[in-house]
Every structure is written in structure tokens, then in C-alpha cells.
Design a protein around this motif. Structure first.
Motif, PDB file in Angstrom:
ATOM      1  N   TYR A 333       0.867  -1.230  -0.155  1.00 23.54           N
ATOM      2  CA  TYR A 333       0.063   0.058   0.077  1.00 23.54           C
ATOM      3  C   TYR A 333       0.896   1.299   0.003  1.00 23.54           C
ATOM      4  CZ  TYR A 333      -3.263   3.497   1.104  1.00 23.54           C
ATOM      5  OH  TYR A 333      -4.148   4.732   0.974  1.00 23.54           O
ATOM      6  N   ALA A 334       1.925   1.217   0.832  1.00 21.86           N
ATOM      7  CA  ALA A 334       2.926   2.456   0.909  1.00 21.86           C
ATOM      8  C   ALA A 334       3.351   2.723  -0.397  1.00 21.86           C
ATOM      9  CB  ALA A 334       3.595   2.287   2.208  1.00 21.86           C
ATOM     10  N   THR A 335       3.961   1.826  -0.871  1.00 20.99           N
ATOM     11  CA  THR A 335       4.594   1.921  -2.143  1.00 20.99           C
ATOM     12  C   THR A 335       3.889   2.046  -3.526  1.00 20.99           C
ATOM     13  OG1 THR A 335       4.918  -0.482  -2.435  1.00 20.99           O
ATOM     14  CG2 THR A 335       6.755   0.655  -1.116  1.00 20.99           C
ATOM     15  N   ARG A 336       2.640   1.559  -3.449  1.00 20.72           N
ATOM     16  CA  ARG A 336       1.916   1.367  -4.630  1.00 20.72           C
ATOM     17  C   ARG A 336       0.723   2.321  -4.532  1.00 20.72           C
ATOM     18  NH1 ARG A 336       4.245  -1.546  -9.022  1.00 20.72           N
ATOM     19  NH2 ARG A 336       5.398  -3.292  -8.104  1.00 20.72           N
ATOM     20  N   CYS A 337       0.043   2.548  -3.564  1.00 18.96           N
ATOM     21  CA  CYS A 337      -1.180   3.318  -3.276  1.00 18.96           C
ATOM     22  C   CYS A 337      -1.295   4.609  -2.812  1.00 18.96           C
ATOM     23  CB  CYS A 337      -2.250   2.188  -2.843  1.00 18.96           C
ATOM     24  SG  CYS A 337      -2.311   0.675  -3.075  1.00 18.96           S
ATOM     25  N   ALA A 338      -0.261   4.763  -1.671  1.00 19.78           N
ATOM     26  CA  ALA A 338      -0.421   6.036  -0.999  1.00 19.78           C
ATOM     27  C   ALA A 338      -0.038   7.311  -1.606  1.00 19.78           C
ATOM     28  CB  ALA A 338       0.677   5.997   0.155  1.00 19.78           C
ATOM     29  N   SER A 339       0.412   7.135  -2.904  1.00 22.35           N
ATOM     30  CA  SER A 339       0.860   8.525  -3.606  1.00 22.35           C
ATOM     31  C   SER A 339      -0.336   9.121  -4.046  1.00 22.35           C
ATOM     32  CB  SER A 339       1.701   8.122  -4.450  1.00 22.35           C
ATOM     33  OG  SER A 339       1.254   7.122  -5.595  1.00 22.35           O
ATOM     34  N   CYS A 340      -1.579   8.349  -4.297  1.00 17.99           N
ATOM     35  CA  CYS A 340      -2.859   8.841  -4.719  1.00 17.99           C
ATOM     36  C   CYS A 340      -3.678   8.947  -3.437  1.00 17.99           C
ATOM     37  CB  CYS A 340      -3.443   8.195  -5.797  1.00 17.99           C
ATOM     38  SG  CYS A 340      -2.284   8.306  -7.567  1.00 17.99           S
ATOM     39  N   HIS A 341      -3.809   7.677  -3.014  1.00 17.77           N
ATOM     40  CA  HIS A 341      -4.931   7.692  -1.720  1.00 17.77           C
ATOM     41  C   HIS A 341      -4.553   8.047  -0.500  1.00 17.77           C
ATOM     42  CE1 HIS A 341      -7.739   5.788  -4.717  1.00 17.77           C
ATOM     43  NE2 HIS A 341      -6.744   4.794  -5.066  1.00 17.77           N
ATOM     44  N   GLY A 342      -3.333   8.360  -0.188  1.00 19.58           N
ATOM     45  CA  GLY A 342      -2.668   8.823   1.001  1.00 19.58           C
ATOM     46  C   GLY A 342      -2.481   7.747   1.946  1.00 19.58           C
ATOM     47  N   LEU A 343      -1.307   7.987   2.889  1.00 18.87           N
ATOM     48  CA  LEU A 343      -1.126   7.063   3.784  1.00 18.87           C
ATOM     49  C   LEU A 343      -2.180   6.959   5.074  1.00 18.87           C
ATOM     50  CD1 LEU A 343       2.554   7.806   4.402  1.00 18.87           C
ATOM     51  CD2 LEU A 343       1.740   5.859   3.687  1.00 18.87           C
ATOM     52  N   ASP A 344      -2.890   8.065   4.952  1.00 16.86           N
ATOM     53  CA  ASP A 344      -3.976   8.060   5.688  1.00 16.86           C
ATOM     54  C   ASP A 344      -5.327   7.532   5.162  1.00 16.86           C
ATOM     55  OD1 ASP A 344      -4.649  10.257   4.191  1.00 16.86           O
ATOM     56  OD2 ASP A 344      -4.851  11.628   5.714  1.00 16.86           O
ATOM     57  N   GLY A 345      -5.453   7.153   3.959  1.00 15.68           N
ATOM     58  CA  GLY A 345      -6.518   6.496   3.408  1.00 15.68           C
ATOM     59  C   GLY A 345      -7.587   7.555   2.755  1.00 15.68           C
ATOM     60  N   LYS A 346      -7.406   9.109   3.135  1.00 13.73           N
ATOM     61  CA  LYS A 346      -8.320   9.848   2.789  1.00 13.73           C
ATOM     62  C   LYS A 346      -8.308  10.544   1.363  1.00 13.73           C
ATOM     63  CE  LYS A 346      -8.639  11.489   7.474  1.00 13.73           C
ATOM     64  NZ  LYS A 346      -8.176  12.823   8.551  1.00 13.73           N
ATOM     65  N   GLY A 347      -7.479  10.162   0.652  1.00 11.31           N
ATOM     66  CA  GLY A 347      -7.512  10.333  -0.697  1.00 11.31           C
ATOM     67  C   GLY A 347      -6.721  11.768  -0.780  1.00 11.31           C
ATOM     68  N   GLN A 348      -7.628  12.508  -2.232  1.00 12.91           N
ATOM     69  CA  GLN A 348      -7.223  13.897  -2.556  1.00 12.91           C
ATOM     70  C   GLN A 348      -8.734  14.021  -3.248  1.00 12.91           C
ATOM     71  OE1 GLN A 348      -3.415  14.631  -4.536  1.00 12.91           O
ATOM     72  NE2 GLN A 348      -2.978  12.593  -4.005  1.00 12.91           N
ATOM     73  N   PRO A 349      -9.875  14.444  -2.432  1.00 10.92           N
ATOM     74  CA  PRO A 349     -10.909  14.684  -2.939  1.00 10.92           C
ATOM     75  C   PRO A 349     -10.909  15.922  -3.608  1.00 10.92           C
ATOM     76  CG  PRO A 349     -11.301  13.919  -0.906  1.00 10.92           C
ATOM     77  CD  PRO A 349      -9.763  14.054  -1.146  1.00 10.92           C
ATOM     78  N   GLU A 350     -11.554  15.866  -4.786  1.00 12.55           N
ATOM     79  CA  GLU A 350     -12.592  15.294  -5.456  1.00 12.55           C
ATOM     80  C   GLU A 350     -11.743  14.299  -6.550  1.00 12.55           C
ATOM     81  OE1 GLU A 350     -15.310  18.110  -6.538  1.00 12.55           O
ATOM     82  OE2 GLU A 350     -16.258  18.022  -4.461  1.00 12.55           O
ATOM     83  N   TRP A 351     -10.792  14.360  -6.668  1.00  7.02           N
ATOM     84  CA  TRP A 351     -10.003  13.771  -7.889  1.00  7.02           C
ATOM     85  C   TRP A 351      -9.415  12.252  -7.327  1.00  7.02           C
ATOM     86  CZ3 TRP A 351     -10.954  16.299 -11.927  1.00  7.02           C
ATOM     87  CH2 TRP A 351     -11.307  17.383 -11.886  1.00  7.02           C
ATOM     88  N   MET A 352      -8.636  12.178  -6.442  1.00  6.85           N
ATOM     89  CA  MET A 352      -8.237  10.843  -5.879  1.00  6.85           C
ATOM     90  C   MET A 352      -9.268  10.425  -4.822  1.00  6.85           C
ATOM     91  SD  MET A 352      -5.776  10.505  -7.996  1.00  6.85           S
ATOM     92  CE  MET A 352      -4.492  11.316  -8.552  1.00  6.85           C
TER      93      MET A 352
END
Length: 446
Positions: A333-352
């Protein structure tokens, strides 16, 4: 005497059998009544054609009847069924391969009752149980559009792959008698005009229940309107889990306001989610073209549908995740997903979109989470502009075990409670799905 009594009994049974067979043959072969029996030609009035084009948008006809790079409405899309694959038909006004020879009554019977000319029964993959609720005026407008607003395309229909005897269509008449309504939508006097308009679109042309309502053993929708608790309560279909559209706070729209529902249908995104899976095509070709008043009506109606606390469980709330660098999936998750969805899982609304509190991370069904991780998302096209942000496919980068681990991490972090994912479930979907196309179906009707 006993022999004569036996002979009479056999005779009566034979007669009863013949009568039953005759009644069955009559029922199977009868043509549903149409209010348009005396109207043969389609009106070419521009205003009616334009209205028909809008009804086609509401009904998302292109989603099943078009393929990328092919003529609009020329058919060919393959659809999986429990019996085998079928292909959507050509509904352009071509005289030989399309519906150009249909009268308005023929068109009406096919759209609202699933019966083509000559009595041929359509498979209920065609959502005629929903389209039955279309008003006469909308059917007339839709016919005018298809006859005068769509270019004819000479493209033969593809036969189904359903083997004999399962491909016999007469049993569909019995299925229709049990599960397919025949009445148009009737407004509820106890509700206002906005609610009734939303109910009409959701239940009728929008055929939302085709994806979002669970199916019975006969592949029938368990409910067709708000009178049934299963209506729009979420369903697994074609490798995706279509979530609840009721007021379930975890797996439905309980945390969404009416303006947020409108925003999602109009722009394809809001602070809670971004369209993906089958909903991408519905957005690209249907919901973004709906009038604002109709979107508001849909939102009003959906917000009136109660959730099921017993099924949905304790409402989700965000929980700060403890550091778990060595847990299965955390590193991925940290290496593949967090750059878009955040280490906190909150993403970058309203895009990610956020993964914390996401329906796919709270629902017990894990198909959507697996499918989008394996195959990525289709391109979202809003107002003619393709989205620059797109979920990539990880089927070539991650093994079944790695995908299962990272999804298990997501579905157990930040208050999510969807549960662990099994690598066998990932392998099964890997074998039955393909990467999302980068060339979405975008229909330019005229």
C-alpha cells in the motif's frame, strides 16, 4: 368396467393435456397489447426527435447497444448470462439488420414487453421489466429518435452462445408472467412532483435496479420499486458489486447529501467517490447529460429509501491507523497506493477518492475492490474532456497473493470493516476479466 373407467380417465387426462398445451401455446405466442396499433409511421417533428434523444440518454441505450469504434446503436456487445453469452442487437433504423421495419407498436412491444415482431421473446438482459414503466409519450419520442435521429448501420446481429435446449425462448413468456410488470409508472399521490419524477427515472428509463437490486434464483430482480426492501440494496453483477443506493451509511448513500448525489451524477465525482466499473459508462453517456431538475429528482427519491441497519452494521467512522509496516499488504500500500490515496487513506477529493470509508472497503462483497485493482478504471469523459487521473491496472505488477494482502490491509484500516480478501478470489476474477479499455464508449448521437 375397470378397464372402461381407466380408458375414460386416460381420455380425460389426454384432453386436459391438449387444452393445457393449447393454452400454453396461446399464452407464449400472444402479442402484448400496444396503445400504438394505429400509428405506423414515426413522426419526424424535430422537437419530438430531440425529446427522444433525451429519453435515450435517460435510458442509457448506448451502454449495451454500441461498441468502441463502431456505429452508435449497431449492437455487438457481448453479455455474460448464467446460460451463456448473448450479444446486444442492432437497433439502428437499418431495414435489413436493424429495426427499420418496426412499426411504433412493434417498437413498443419490444421495449416495454420484451417481444420482438413475430413473437420472438427477448432475453431479460434487455431491461424491459424497467422500461415497462415508460410513459406512452416517452416511447413515442424514443421511436421518433431511433427512426429519424440515428444513422442506419448495416451490421448483422451475432447469434447467442446459449446451447440447445436452453436457447429455446418460449419459457421467457412464463418468466415474464411471473416477474415482468406491464403497467406504466403511476404517480404516488402522497408524494410531490419532484419525488415522483425521480421515482419514474430510477425505476423506469434509468433502470437502476438492473445493476443495484439483488437477483432471485430465476435471475429476476427481487423488487422493482420502493415497496420491496431489496430494491436498490446492492448486487453482484459481471465482476462488480453495485452498491446500495438506499440510506445505508456504510454500503449505501447514507452519508451523501442530495447535492452530493447530484454532483456525482453530473461530474462523475464528489468527496466520497469517483465513478468506476460499469458506472463509468453510465456517467459517460447518460447521467452527465441529464437536466439538473431530473438529477435533483433522482437525488430526492434515493434519499427517501431507508437503509437496513441490521444488514449494514454500525455506521463507519474514521479511525487513525496504527503503524503496521510489517503487516501483510502495508508495504505494498505504501509503495503502490499511498501516492494517490494517501497514507491516511483519505485520498485527494474530489480527484483521488478516499479508501477510508469507501463502500468497496466496507461491503462484504470484495469483487469491486479486486476488479479495479486488477484491471484499473476506464477513462472518465466529462463535458467531452477525458480525465487525466485514472486508476492503473496492477494485474501485471502484483501477484494474486499481493493483491489479496493489500486489499485486506485497506479493508481493515481506518475503521473499514469489509474483511480479508482471499488470493483464490483474486485468481478467479483475474481469469474472467480483462484490463479496462483506455478507449471508452462515448456516443455522439448527432
Amino acid at each position: 368396467m375397470n378397464n372402461r373407467r381407466f380408458a375414460r380417465t386416460v381420455g380425460w387426462l389426454a384432453l386436459a393435456g391438449l387444452v393445457a398445451a393449447a393454452l400454453l401455446a396461446w399464452y407464449v405466442n400472444r402479442q402484448p397489447a400496444s396503445p400504438f396499433a394505429q400509428e405506423a409511421a414515426a413522426s419526424s417533428e424535430p422537437a419530438l426527435i430531440s425529446r427522444g434523444e433525451y429519453v435515450a440518454r435517460l435510458s442509457d441505450c448506448v451502454a449495451c447497444h454500441s461498441l468502441p469504434g463502431k456505429a452508435p446503436f449497431a449492437g455487438g456487445l457481448e453479455m455474460a448470462t448464467p446460460l451463456g453469452a448473448i450479444h446486444a442487437t442492432n437497433i439502428t433504423p437499418d431495414q435489413g439488420t436493424g429495426i427499420g421495419a418496426y412499426s411504433l407498436a412493434d417498437f413498443d412491444r419490444a421495449v416495454r414487453h420484451g417481444v420482438a415482431p413475430g413473437g420472438r421473446r427477448l432475453y431479460p438482459a434487455m431491461p424491459y421489466p424497467s422500461y415497462a414503466k415508460l410513459s406512452d409519450d416517452d416511447v413515442r419520442a424514443l421511436y421518433a429518435f431511433f427512426m429519424h435521429g440515428v444513422q442506419p448501420a448495416k451490421q448483422p446481429n451475432i447469434p447467442s452462445d446459449i446451447p440447445w435446449p436452453l436457447n429455446m425462448r418460449w419459457p421467457i413468456a412464463l418468466w415474464n408472467g411471473l416477474f415482468a410488470p406491464t403497467a406504466t409508472y403511476a404517480a404516488k399521490p402522497s408524494q410531490d412532483a419532484l419525488w415522483n419524477r425521480g421515482a419514474y427515472i430510477v425505476q423506469g428509463p434509468g433502470h437502476c435496479g438492473s445493476c443495484h437490486t439483488p437477483r432471485g434464483l430465476a435471475f429476476n430482480e427481487k423488487a422493482l420499486d420502493e415497496s420491496g426492501a431489496p430494491f436498490l440494496a446492492g448486487a453482484l453483477l459481471d465482476g462488480w458489486y453495485a452498491p446500495s443506493l438506499r440510506q445505508d451509511p456504510n454500503t449505501g448513500l447514507g452519508r451523501w447529501s442530495e447535492p452530493e448525489i447530484v454532483q456525482f451524477l453530473k461530474s462523475g465525482r464528489n468527496q466520497h467517490a469517483v465513478v468506476y466499473g460499469s458506472m463509468t459508462e453510465a456517467f459517460n453517456n447518460s447521467t452527465q447529460f441529464m437536466a439538473d431538475d431530473d438529477l435533483a429528482a433522482i437525488a430526492r427519491y434515493l434519499k427517501s429509501l431507508p437503509g437496513d441497519p441490521q444488514r449494514d452494521g454500525t455506521p463507519w467512522h474514521y479511525v487513525t491507523a496504527e503503524a503496521r509496516p510489517d503487516s501483510p499488504g502495508a508495504h505494498t500500500y505504501a509503495t503502490r497506493c499511498a501516492s494517490c490515496h494517501g497514507l491516511d487513506g483519505k485520498g485527494q477529493p474530489e480527484w483521488m477518492p478516499p479508501l477510508a470509508g469507501a463502500t468497496s472497503a466496507l461491503a462484504k462483497e470484495d469483487a469491486s475492490a479486486i476488479n479495479i485493482t486488477l484491471n484499473g478504471s476506464q477513462r472518465i469523459v466529462a463535458a467531452g474532456v477525458p480525465d487525466a487521473y485514472r486508476m492503473p491496472a496492477f494485474r501485471e505488477q502484483l501477484t494474486d497473493a499481493q493483491i489479496a494482502e493489500v486489499l485486506s490491509f485497506v479493508r481493515s484500516s481506518w475503521g473499514n470493516s469489509g474483511g480479508a480478501v482471499d488470493a483464490k478470489a483474486v485468481a478467479k476474477l483475474r481469469g474472467h476479466t480483462d484490463p479496462a479499455s483506455s478507449s471508452p464508449i462515448i456516443l455522439h448521437m448527432r
